[in-house]
Design a protein around this motif. Structure first.
Motif, short mmCIF file in Angstrom:
data_model
loop_
_atom_site.label_atom_id
_atom_site.label_comp_id
_atom_site.label_asym_id
_atom_site.label_seq_id
_atom_site.Cartn_x
_atom_site.Cartn_y
_atom_site.Cartn_z
N VAL A 1 -62.73 24.12 24.19
CA VAL A 1 -61.58 23.22 24.54
C VAL A 1 -61.89 21.90 24.56
N ALA A 2 -63.17 21.59 25.06
CA ALA A 2 -63.64 20.05 25.25
C ALA A 2 -63.90 19.73 23.90
N GLU A 3 -64.57 20.38 22.76
CA GLU A 3 -64.73 19.92 21.57
C GLU A 3 -63.59 19.55 20.85
N ASP B 1 -46.90 13.94 16.28
CA ASP B 1 -46.26 14.84 17.05
C ASP B 1 -47.06 16.13 17.48
N GLU B 2 -47.96 16.86 16.08
CA GLU B 2 -48.61 17.88 16.42
C GLU B 2 -49.90 17.39 17.07
N LEU B 3 -50.43 16.21 16.91
CA LEU B 3 -51.58 16.08 17.70
C LEU B 3 -51.50 16.07 19.20
N ALA B 4 -50.39 15.30 19.58
CA ALA B 4 -49.71 15.53 20.99
C ALA B 4 -49.66 16.81 21.55
N VAL B 5 -49.04 17.68 20.80
CA VAL B 5 -49.07 19.11 20.94
C VAL B 5 -50.49 19.83 21.38
N LEU B 6 -51.32 19.52 20.26
CA LEU B 6 -52.73 19.86 20.47
C LEU B 6 -53.45 19.30 21.81
N ALA B 7 -53.16 18.03 22.10
CA ALA B 7 -53.82 17.65 23.10
C ALA B 7 -53.23 18.14 24.52
N MET C 1 -52.26 21.13 24.71
CA MET C 1 -52.76 22.29 24.95
C MET C 1 -54.16 22.48 25.64
N THR C 2 -54.83 21.27 25.40
CA THR C 2 -56.50 21.37 25.75
C THR C 2 -56.31 21.22 27.33
N ILE C 3 -55.11 20.43 28.07
CA ILE C 3 -55.08 20.30 29.43
C ILE C 3 -55.07 21.56 30.34
N GLY C 4 -54.29 22.52 29.57
CA GLY C 4 -54.39 23.70 30.32
C GLY C 4 -55.46 24.67 30.23
#
Length: 96
Positions: free
Chosen positions: A10-12, A39-45, A47-50
């Protein structure tokens, strides 16, 4: 983050996504699908928060990002890093 229980995958992913977002923001040229990539990069970002991203959604976002910026050579290294980070979450299921 020493002493953290965070999954290193997740960190990577977070690092790769953040880097590509910065590169995309700094890229001077406009192109048709730039908004999709952002938009999709924001989605990925997000997802890493959770800390426990959904693998099928990771792959879907990666495909959309690759389709949106795949022809922009200045962003190819950052895209490769995001792809490598997504691949850390496991192999594709065997389709037999």
């Amino acid at each position: 983050m020493t002493g953290s229980d965070e999954d290193p995958r997740v960190a990577e992913l977070r690092t790769a996504v953040s880097r590509l977002r910065r590169e995309l923001a700094a890229h001077p040229a406009e192109f048709t699908d730039r908004g999709i990539a952002e938009d999709e990069l924001a989605v990925l970002a997000a997802m890493t928060i959770g800390g426990n991203p959904e693998i099928p959604r990771l792959r879907r976002s990666l495909l959309l990002i690759a389709g949106a910026i795949g022809s922009v050579s200045a962003l190819s290294h950052g895209l490769s890093q995001v792809r490598a980070a997504v691949e850390l979450f496991g192999d594709r299921p065997d389709r037999t």
